[in-house]
Design an enzyme around this catalytic site. Structure first.
Site, PDB file in Angstrom:
ATOM      1  N   LYS A 143       4.707   8.465   7.392  1.00 33.86           N
ATOM      2  CA  LYS A 143       4.679   9.927   7.258  1.00 33.86           C
ATOM      3  C   LYS A 143       3.225  10.351   7.445  1.00 33.86           C
ATOM      4  O   LYS A 143       2.398  10.193   6.543  1.00 33.86           O
ATOM      5  CB  LYS A 143       5.185  10.317   5.868  1.00 33.86           C
ATOM      6  N   GLU A 190      -5.102   4.243  -1.825  1.00 31.28           N
ATOM      7  CA  GLU A 190      -6.507   4.426  -1.404  1.00 31.28           C
ATOM      8  C   GLU A 190      -6.825   5.893  -1.604  1.00 31.28           C
ATOM      9  O   GLU A 190      -6.333   6.740  -0.859  1.00 31.28           O
ATOM     10  CB  GLU A 190      -6.683   4.045   0.078  1.00 31.28           C
ATOM     11  N   CYS A 206     -13.433   9.461   2.800  1.00 27.52           N
ATOM     12  CA  CYS A 206     -13.224   9.106   1.398  1.00 27.52           C
ATOM     13  C   CYS A 206     -14.490   8.481   0.822  1.00 27.52           C
ATOM     14  O   CYS A 206     -14.735   8.574  -0.368  1.00 27.52           O
ATOM     15  CB  CYS A 206     -12.057   8.150   1.286  1.00 27.52           C
ATOM     16  N   GLU A 258     -14.367  15.794  -5.873  1.00 26.56           N
ATOM     17  CA  GLU A 258     -14.473  15.499  -4.441  1.00 26.56           C
ATOM     18  C   GLU A 258     -14.345  16.794  -3.625  1.00 26.56           C
ATOM     19  O   GLU A 258     -13.362  17.514  -3.745  1.00 26.56           O
ATOM     20  CB  GLU A 258     -13.350  14.536  -4.036  1.00 26.56           C
TER      21      GLU A 258
END
Ligand code: NAP
Ligand code: MG
Length: 495
Positions: free
Chosen positions: A178, A253, A287, A388
């Site tokens: 997906k 992750e 990331c 973040e």
């Protein structure tokens, strides 16, 4: 929604198909901020078809009959096809995602290696013969799990598909992917190469759509044995909870707020480049972004001055131009989020020494561009230092000595990566040991290889991708006991 735009199709059971509902949504080119294609809005029914196809492919027919070397050969062929089609795939990613063509060219030259590495590993999955204390010949088998779901974020779709698909297939699983609603096009083009490489139908399937409508039923599907997820910590936690209900395997992750630490003894020219690579490469949408720059007090002013001078020359504009260095933010919600965080930081009382808002440069047109932004006067407790942003926004924090550097670096819920800039060998090893992060880079930043495990400490994730460890995430261990005793022992005593 413009019906004249090209309509993409999903890939289920070896066929390109329309969504069951017949609904589509627009995907945008972030450089023009205009829609350029229509993505199928997959839902539970499409997920059902894809998972059933992957289950059939895992259980019967050609795929389970292949030996490990044959699986490796198919993966090698897939790697070769990625190499042959690198330019086309790269340009598509630039159009849909806004990634720089220069970065995609480098990434796609490297991408085949991920397939080659796991192709080579396929027939090196070895069990063990175990000397036991019983009259038995005992050995272990590493067996595939079954249908694995891969849920992919928008920042690096082709690469992150490779990280999951290559070990999953090497291990003998089947997969339903997906992709992100914002960046489905390159993955749907890539799947043509999977077909061309000769993977049997149903082994790899793609369902596009929204997280809530396509991702959620995929995670919940009882025939899915494992969910391999890359994305935000928020969604990752939700997926972890959903998967727990069926005791599914999960690898996560997730996000980061990585410290990039510059000591006074560092090679400062290299450290400036490392700081820029950490936060402005890929427009900060990585990331591993080194979004907290920790600089030792006695070089703080000098270093910030050098950094601002270097970063202010970054060329923004059309990501298709090979000399562009900072491209647009990939999607409108993310663009707004980055600008919101800039306002939040200003509200927290930081000082803006570079950028600090949307880019109004003519070469940026109507695209979703944010100026490379550097804030000083940041304290580690501020939201801008703890949350973040996933954009080109850097907070600079001073520190006095090694102790304080470690304390600030580790004082965050994430633990994906950390950078250290120093010429001192003892400090190199002590910092590498003390930093709570799945990857520590010393005198470099953003280095990743198919050979080297990658993943998070703390809330940055679970499990490892890449390297030999990655394949274990897609295998389960069976212990086999074959008695060598002539007589069965007392049946009422287990021993
Ligand atoms: P996201 O919002 O968490 O989405 C990731 C994927 O999950 C997308 O495909 C999304 O679909 C899907 N999703 C959303 N809700 C879902 C649900 N309820 N059930 C199942 N799937 C669902 O993350 P993103 O904004 O795309 O990506 C940015 C994040 O990824 C950042 O936090 C970044 O740090 C992280 N990231 C981590 C790594 C790493 O290796 N550690 C690498 C790259 C990126 P939609 O697109 O439709 O929402
Ligand atoms: Mg797009």
């Amino acid at each position: 929604m413009s019906e004249s735009l090209p309509k993409l199709q999903m890939y289920i059971d070896g066929e390109f198909v329309d969504p069951t509902t017949g609904d589509y949504f627009e995907s945008f080119d972030p450089y023009t901020a205009k829609p350029w294609c229509l993505v199928p809005r997959g839902t539970e029914d499409d997920v059902e078809r894809a998972v059933q196809a992957a289950h059939r492919a895992f259980s019967d027919g050609e795929w389970p009959a292949f030996n490990a070397s044959q699986r490796g050969e198919l993966l090698r062929k897939l790697g070769e096809l990625v190499a042959e089609n690198a330019q086309m795939l790269g340009e598509l990613e630039v159009k849909d995602n806004g990634k720089l063509l220069s970065e995609m060219s480098a990434q796609l030259k490297y991408a085949p290696s991920f397939y080659y590495y796991f192709a080579g590993l396929a027939d090196k999955i070895e069990g063990a013969v175990i000397p036991t204390d019983k009259a038995s010949f005992t050995y272990t088998l590493h067996e595939p799990l079954g249908v694995c779901a891969a849920i992919i974020p928008w920042n690096s779709p082709l690469l992150l598909v490779a990280w999951k698909l290559a070990p999953a297939l090497a291990a003998g699983n089947t997969m339903v992917i997906k992709p992100s609603e914002y960046t489905s096009a390159s993955v749907l083009e890539f799947i043509k190469l999977v077909e061309k490489a000769g993977f049997p139908k149903g082994v790899v399937n793609i369902v596009t759509g929204y997280g809530s409508e396509a991702g959620e039923p995929l995670v919940k599907h009882p025939l899915v044995q494992k969910v391999a997820f890359t994305g935000s910590s928020f969604t990752g936690a939700h997926i972890y909870a959903e998967a727990a209900k069926d005791i599914k395997r999960v690898s996560l992750e997730l996000g980061g707020k990585s410290p990039n630490i510059v000591f006074a003894d560092a090679n400062l020219e290299n450290a400036v480049k490392g700081a820029v690579a950490g936060i402005f490469a890929a427009t900060g949408q990585t990331c591993v972004a080194g979004s907290r720059l920790l600089v030792q007090e006695n070089i703080y002013d000098e270093f910030v001055e050098k950094l601002v001078a270097f970063a202010s020359t970054a060329k923004m504009g059309n990501p298709m131009n090979l000399d562009t260095q900072v491209g647009p933010v990939t999607n409108l919600p993310q663009y707004k989020k980055v600008l919101d965080y800039i306002d939040i930081a200003k509200g927290e009382g930081v000082e803006t020494v570079l950028g600090g808002g949307k880019a109004e440069r003519p070469e940026c047109g109507d695209g979703w561009f944010v100026e490379p932004t550097i804030f000083t006067g940041v304290r580690n407790g501020m939201r801008i230092a703890q949350e973040e942003v996933f954009g080109p926004v850097l907070g600079v924090i001073p520190f006095a000595d090694d102790e304080e550097a470690v304390a600030i670096a580790n004082d965050v819920m994430f633990g994906l990566a950390a950078g250290v800039w120093t010429e001192d060998i003892r400090r190199t090893f002590t910092m590498a040991k003390r930093l709570q992060a799945g990857t520590v880079w010393v005198n470099t930043y953003r280095a990743v290889s198919y050979t080297t495990p990658f993943g998070g400490y703390k809330r940055s994730g679970l499990g490892r991708e890449l390297g030999q460890e990655a394949i274990l995430e897609y295998l389960q261990t069976k212990s086999v006991w074959i008695s060598t005793a002539e007589e069965m022992a007392n049946p009422f005593v287990v021993g």
